[in-house]
Write an enzyme that holds these catalytic residues in place. Structure first.
Site, PDB file in Angstrom:
ATOM      1  N   THR A 179       0.854  -1.184   0.000  1.00 28.86           N
ATOM      2  CA  THR A 179       0.000   0.000   0.000  1.00 28.86           C
ATOM      3  C   THR A 179       0.889   1.232   0.000  1.00 28.86           C
ATOM      4  OG1 THR A 179      -1.484  -1.267   1.400  1.00 28.86           O
ATOM      5  CG2 THR A 179      -1.888   1.097   1.286  1.00 28.86           C
ATOM      6  N   GLU A 185       9.773  -7.403  -2.803  1.00 29.82           N
ATOM      7  CA  GLU A 185      10.231  -6.333  -3.695  1.00 29.82           C
ATOM      8  C   GLU A 185      11.689  -6.540  -4.054  1.00 29.82           C
ATOM      9  OE1 GLU A 185       8.639  -5.939  -0.899  1.00 29.82           O
ATOM     10  OE2 GLU A 185       6.924  -4.616  -1.209  1.00 29.82           O
ATOM     11  N   ARG A 207       5.482   6.729   0.076  1.00 32.61           N
ATOM     12  CA  ARG A 207       4.913   6.494   1.413  1.00 32.61           C
ATOM     13  C   ARG A 207       6.072   6.496   2.396  1.00 32.61           C
ATOM     14  NH1 ARG A 207       2.720   0.429   3.019  1.00 32.61           N
ATOM     15  NH2 ARG A 207       3.703   0.421   5.062  1.00 32.61           N
ATOM     16  N   ASN A 222      -4.334  -8.185   3.997  1.00 32.80           N
ATOM     17  CA  ASN A 222      -4.213  -6.803   4.429  1.00 32.80           C
ATOM     18  C   ASN A 222      -4.116  -5.822   3.276  1.00 32.80           C
ATOM     19  OD1 ASN A 222      -3.889  -4.783   6.442  1.00 32.80           O
ATOM     20  ND2 ASN A 222      -1.746  -4.676   5.897  1.00 32.80           N
TER      21      ASN A 222
END
Ligand SMILES: Cc1ncc(C[n+]2csc(CCOP(=O)(O)OP(=O)(O)O)c2C)c(N)n1
Ligand code: SF4
Ligand code: SF4
Ligand code: SF4
Length: 1225
Positions: free
Chosen positions: A50, A83, A133, A1038
């Site tokens: 996210t 990642e 973020r 999530n």
């Protein structure tokens, strides 16, 4: 004359050819970036995080649908295990000649850093699209700042910043063009949530235009340089001191060209589209003296202030190409008249003399007689408004402007913050601004996205939508901010002056007293409530609300949307009704047209769900607009006294609040956390135990009511309740009579005790109304009833019951029934109503909670379990309860191992000291302590006994404390020597280590099967006495349900839009191969008895234990909802979909088979079972050809798995038989 991008834009657009190529569409920043990345790349490597995840999801969906990129084929999309893996794969792909992209943020980007050096060092073209973020420090947060991108600025990537959704599309595209031509990889970033999730009107770039601008020769050159045996070479060499430095400097010539390449593409782009960008875009007064420099979405309120104050000599530089930073271009953008610059950084580098962008600007203007100051804004997604911008320009006007300032917070420690005044309404003229307060899952957000679509596509107006959510996964607040108007809107902050406010839940009026603050005088306010008459409103509306309505002369309307939804058969779904109301009252479109478009949208949206649902939604629209009631309120409301409103909050809440709850939690609950000064937050993000019980959300309309007459006292309801809101109690007659409302307490005799009676108590303020208990009760003794009928009496009785002593010794706590008399030390979490994860951990806390340390991987369990300021982990009467920590997503197993090592070493040290004290006879005068310590040494490694002895020692030392405490002078009454007192004091200080700790390392399947698997495997091999608990929802729940290696074949999850093509990984069997690991596969919802057995055995095992718990989750799309989770899970087990077993290596030494299969042979009807979950069923409509094949293969997978386990068990049977035979012989 002001110079602004908007004006330039208009001028060029008028003679632009681009209208032929583009279309205006409502879309968010992530969609814009995904579109560009998709169109311009050959391959993409993904991992969810996210707020970047939707970029990958869209790319995967388009690829599954066969959408072609500009090269004429679908993008090839691969999900990786992390990642780090995505960056590694991407590096390989570009080395082999492809054009590659990825999408990520925050921690994910940090995992890519090692490869970013390699990709940049190898001069390889690629674009990483980053929805920026913050990188979590004292706390994890999903909101924006630039700490992630700033951490990569030394990697050698060029860095392009976009501040609006349109820029994401345009500058994202230019990044791809420039990387191809320059061979320098690009990081294209935009502000997470603010830009990534903002829906705006966007000119979509047409593929034909894209094709025309690509440098195909440069692509060829890239291919020629690739790894290929037809023209082989070697790369990634090892280099010595002789050449490395030169290579580093040699690349400068490539970097020096980048600014010119980018500007050249920006100019070409302007010719074709009318949108002119520059490396540094200047806006404002041509003779500006005070200039702000900023990157990203923070530029928009600055631009608005410049337009609002056209006569002031102020200006703005928007940084587009941040790396390479071209001083030449920066200086040429800056007006010659500038005297002072304020550089705004959205990041804090602790300990640095200035922040990153500020340092660059200071270097750039060196020797220019310009004063540069710096400040921080918007960190962690903090709002940045025009009023704050005003304060920055005012600061620049001071004799001694504040340097290193902050704006948006109250710094009452170092006094860095600038104070700012009232809101400034600076949105483009004619903009209408609307706010909608909804509840998570009531459909409000979706409906508002739809509304923007309708407006943008059917009117000449521009639109913008931004959606704010609270942290709870169920019953959370959503606030939608919608703007529309004749001019383009980029206002990157929430609405402060609204024309329309809708409140979809009446209880918000009492909870959030600022709800009507943004309402402009004379604007509209619409409430969903059953109070249609002035008498009812008079009685029920909080005075604060009445007062604001009357003082601002609001046009006030009420609609009983919940009742209408019930009547048309859409219980709880009021979204369409409220949307119809919005279109009727806002007049944005003629009513008939709006309703027609709404109905069309309904057909599109709900057709999949059947004609019936479509018709119900249409009925909801028609009935809705007929039932809006305008309220003519009396003038006297102006003087309603808000002091009386305290009564709307249950009085018990305020009375006994601990300090943290009073000072920190309450303001946050009231959505006033932005105003908390630094001094209230000085504990590095820690939360005291058990704060969730103070919230008392009370949001469910229905809660269960117990019918004692049929109850068989099995406690199943309590075991399965995900929220610990229904519990059995033992209560004496006397205690019952002292309860606030004894008349509503039913009791039953219990066979095991005469002293107490059995009762079931419900907490109506904590119940989420999930219906799990009611559906799971074997005797049907729980009926869901309106919560209003239960709240007062049962709410007060609950509080009373919570103060009764825990009576957990009447039954054994390791039985299903007995476990529930033990206090759950996990309660009232923010999980979805009916979540399958929470009951598992709740049960573990009932068994060992007072000795648990939990290492929790990031995931649902860290969000519902560890979101500030809610702590659902609570403590018992001694103040003992689970200590909970989260490090990261990927490192949780290692983090847990570190905890275990630390605890065991500290205990070993304590043991050594105590043995030493005893050897020296330091306690010879104290036989009680001596004997207790000897006992403790004997039970050192026994969890239960060490805890018992610990409590005895603590009690004893407590009674002697006055004799040995170091701070007090040696007591003249002390019978002990100094050395003895010091020894006692040492033990007393380390008393928290006397009891053995139970270490639980828990997280989801995404953690254990994928990103954290390396660590999990290492811990499995470690032999340490730790327990791994995998909450297996078979997806990354999530982040919205992406596929993991636990996802079964044929399951549709995000990133596997066309259904997973490989079988679920068998993590349990992999762990079993170590031989000494306890492994259990459980499903609490289906078989709680087996689950309790497994959890108890796992804890007892002196070594590593792995418990894999299958947890029903909303992401499975269970057709009848999570409320039937337990019955549904039973089906899953009986059909063999999931296998229950326990592998206990200790049994082998006892001559028993270590493998216990708790599942029986799968029953027929597997395909029927698959029909009951949308994740399987939906494949039939999206990819019908694949569906049957994949589902047959899935049946094969589970059949083979069962056979494998039977055979595995059989091997031990034969082995044991042989052994027995040998013994006999
Ligand atoms: C390095 C990194 N990548 C991605 C994320 C984003 N992220 C947080 S939780 C999560 C999914 C968790 O899934 P799972 O482990 O299955 O737990 P669940 O949510 O299903 O309980 C992801 C992808 C992250 N926090 N860190
Ligand atoms: S309805 Fe759900 S939350 Fe409420 S008590 Fe029952 S199981 Fe618990
Ligand atoms: S599940 Fe039903 S029968 Fe069992 S204790 Fe609860 S209410 Fe009683
Ligand atoms: S695991 Fe599933 S049901 Fe539970 S909180 Fe997460 S998304 Fe909701």
């Amino acid at each position: 004359m002001l110079q602004t991008t908007k004006k330039i834009k208009k001028k060029i657009i008028s003679n632009s050819l681009f209208k032929m190529f583009s279309t205006k569409e409502p879309m968010d920043g992530n969609t814009a970036a995904a579109y560009i990345g998709y169109m311009m790349s050959d391959v993409a490597f993904l991992y969810p995080i996210t707020p970047a995840t939707t970029m990958g999801e869209l790319a995967d969906k388009w690829s599954a649908e066969g959408k072609k990129n500009i090269f004429g084929i679908p993008l090839q999309v691969t999900e990786m295990q992390s990642e780090g893996g995505a960056a590694g794969a991407l590096h390989g792909a570009v080395a082999a000649g492809a054009l590659a992209t990825t999408f990520t943020a925050s921690q994910g980007l940090l995992l890519m850093i090692p490869n970013m050096y390699k990709i940049a060092g190898g001069l390889m073209p690629a674009v990483f699209h980053i929805s920026s973020r913050l990188v979590g420090g004292q706390g994890l947060s999903i909101f924006c700042d630039h700490s992630d991108v700033m951490a990569t600025r030394q990697t050698g990537f060029a860095m392009m910043s976009s501040g609006t959704v349109q820029e994401v599309m345009d500058l994202g595209f230019i990044s791809h063009l420039a990387t191809i031509q320059s061979s320098i990889p690009f990081l294209h970033f935009f502000d997470g949530f603010r830009t990534s999730h903002e829906v705006n009107s966007v000119d979509v770039l047409n593929p034909e235009l894209m094709k025309k601008m690509v440098d195909y020769q440069a692509i060829e050159k890239h291919r020629e340089k690739s790894l290929n045996p037809e023209h082989p070479h070697l790369r990634g060499t090892v280099q010595g001191t002789d050449v490395y430095f030169q290579f580093i400097e040699e690349t400068a010539r490539y970097y020096n060209k980048v600014p010119y390449i980018v500007q050249q593409y920006m100019d070409q782009f302007a010719e074709k589209t009318g949108r002119q960008y520059r490396l540094f875009d200047y806006l404002g007064h041509p003779e500006a003296e005070r200039v702000v420099v900023v990157m990203g979405s923070g530029a928009s309120p600055v631009e608005e202030i410049i337009e609002k104050f056209p006569n002031e000599k102020i200006g703005l530089i928007k940084v587009r190409l941040y790396r390479p930073f071209s001083v030449e271009h920066f200086l040429s953008a800056l007006p010659k008249t500038v005297k002072r610059i304020a550089v705004l950084d959205r990041v804090k580098e602790n300990g640095a003399p200035s922040q990153p962008l500020q340092s660059d600007v200071v270097s750039a203007v060196h020797g220019k007689n310009i004063e540069v100051i710096g400040g921080r804004f918007g960190i962690g997604g903090k709002e940045f408004t025009p009023a704050m911008v005003r304060s920055i320009y005012d600061n620049l006007n001071q004799l001694n402007p504040k340097n290193n300032f902050t704006v948006g917070i109250t710094d009452d420690i170092l006094n860095t913050s600038l104070s700012f005044g009232e809101n400034i309404d600076a949105v483009p003229q004619g903009t209408k601004q609307c706010i909608f307060w909804g509840m998570g899952s009531d459909g409000t957000v979706g409906a508002n996205k739809n509304a923007i679509k309708i407006i943008v596509e059917n009117t000449p107006l521009y639109g913008q939508g931004y959606f704010a959510y609270s942290a709870h996964k169920s019953g959370g607040v959503t606030i939608s901010h919608l703007r529309f108007g004749p001019k383009h809107i980029d206002s990157s902050y929430m609405i402060t002056d609204s024309d329309y406010i809708a409140c979809h839940l009446k209880s918000y009026l009492g909870k959030y007293d600022h709800l009507l603050n943004p309402a402009k005088p004379g604007s509209k306010f619409i409430l969903n409530s059953p109070w249609n008459t002035i008498e009812e409103l008079e009685k029920n509306l909080p005075n604060n609300v009445k007062r604001q309505i009357a003082r601002k002369k609001l046009q006030f309307y009420n609609i009983d949307a919940s009742k209408i939804a019930d009547e048309v058969g859409l219980s709880g779904r009021i979204n369409m009704i409220m949307q119809a109301v919005f279109f009727k009252l806002s007049n944005v479109l003629p009513e008939d047209k709006a309703i027609g478009l709404l109905k069309k949208a309904i057909e599109k949206e709900y057709m999949r769900k059947g004609e019936d649902i479509v018709q119900k939604n249409k009925d909801a629209v028609d009935t809705g607009i007929r039932n809006i009631i305008e309220i003519k309120y009396p003038e006297t409301w102006k003087d309603a006294d808000p002091e009386n409103d305290l009564q709307t909050i249950p009085k018990k809440i305020i009375v006994q609040d601990p300090q943290f709850v009073r000072d920190v939690m309450r303001p946050i609950l009231a959505m006033k956390g932005d105003n908390l000064p630094l001094t209230k937050l000085d504990f590095a993000g820690k939360i005291p135990s058990g704060t969730s019980k103070y919230e008392k959300r009370g949001f469910s309309d229905f809660v269960p009511k117990w019918d004692s007459s049929k109850c068989i006292q099995c406690n199943m309801c309590s075991v399965l309740c995900p929220h610990a809101a229904i519990r059995p109690f033992f209560i004496s007659e006397e205690e019952k009579n002292k309860a606030p409302y004894p008349e509503v307490i039913d009791v039953l005799e219990d066979p095991k005790t005469k002293e107490y009676k059995f009762t079931i108590q419900i907490s109506p303020f904590d119940c989420t109304g999930c219906t799990v208990c009611a559906n799971a009760c074997p005797e049907n003794c729980l009926q869901m009833v309106p919560s209003e009928t239960m709240k007062t009496k049962h709410g007060d009785n609950w509080d009373y019951m919570m103060k009764l002593p825990t009576r957990d010794s009447i039954y054994k706590t390791t039985t299903l029934k007995g476990s529930q008399f033990s206090q759950p030390l996990l309660e009232f979490s923010g999980a979805c109503a009916g979540c399958g994860e929470t009951p598992v951990i709740k049960l573990v806390t009932q068994l060992f909670g007072d000795q648990m340390i939990i290492a929790n991987a990031s995931g649902c369990s860290s969000v519902w379990g560890g979101t500030f300021p809610w702590n659902p982990y609570t403590s018992n009467s001694l103040g003992h309860g689970p200590a909970w920590g989260n490090s990261l997503f990927e490192d949780n197993a290692e983090y847990g191992l570190g905890i275990a090592k630390s605890v065991s070493q500290l205990r070993v040290k304590l043991m050594a000291y105590i043995k030493d004290f005893l050897a020296k006879d330091l306690f010879e005068k104290d036989p009680v302590l001596t004997s207790l310590l000897r006992k403790w040494i004997d039970v050192f490694d026994d969890r239960v006994e060490s805890n018992n002895v610990s409590q005895e020692i603590q009690k004893y030392l407590e009674s002697k404390k006055h004799l040995f405490e170091t701070n007090s002078k040696k007591s003249i009454f002390s019978e002990f020597s100094n050395e003895t007192e010091n020894a006692m004091n040492y033990i007393y200080k380390n008393k928290d280590l006397l009891a053995k700790k139970s270490i639980w390392i828990q997280g989801g399947d995404g953690w254990a099967y994928d990103i954290g698997y390396g660590g999990v495997d290492h811990i499995l091999a470690s032999g340490e006495d730790v327990n791994l608990l995998v909450l297996d929802t078979e997806v990354y729940s999530n982040t919205g349900g992406q596929s993991s290696k636990s996802t079964p074949r044929a399951g549709v999850a995000k990133f596997t839009a066309s259904g997973k093509t490989t079988a679920k990984k068998d993590l349990g069997m992999m762990a079993i191969t170590y031989g000494n690991v306890y492994v259990a596969s459980i499903c609490l919802s289906a078989n709680p008895t087996q689950a309790i057995k497994a959890i108890t055995e796992a804890e007892k095992h002196k070594g590593v234990s792995l418990v894999i718990a299958y947890c029903p989750c909303i992401e499975h799309g269970i057709k009848n909802g999570l409320g039937i989770g337990p019955a549904h899970a039973k089906e899953a087990i009986s059909k063999g979909y999931y296998l229950l077993y326990r592998y206990d290596p200790n049994l082998l030494a006892l001559g028993k088979n270590p493998m216990v299969l708790d599942s029986s042979k799968p029953k027929p009807g597997f395909h029927e079972f698959l029909k009951s979950e949308n994740r399987f069923e939906s494949l039939k409509s999206t990819f019908p050809d694949d569906a049957k094949l994949k589902q047959d293969q899935l049946l094969n997978d589970i059949t083979q798995r069962y056979q494998r386990y039977v055979a595995f068990k059989g091997q031990f049977d034969s082995l044991l038989k042989q052994k027995k035979q040998k013994k006999k012989n």
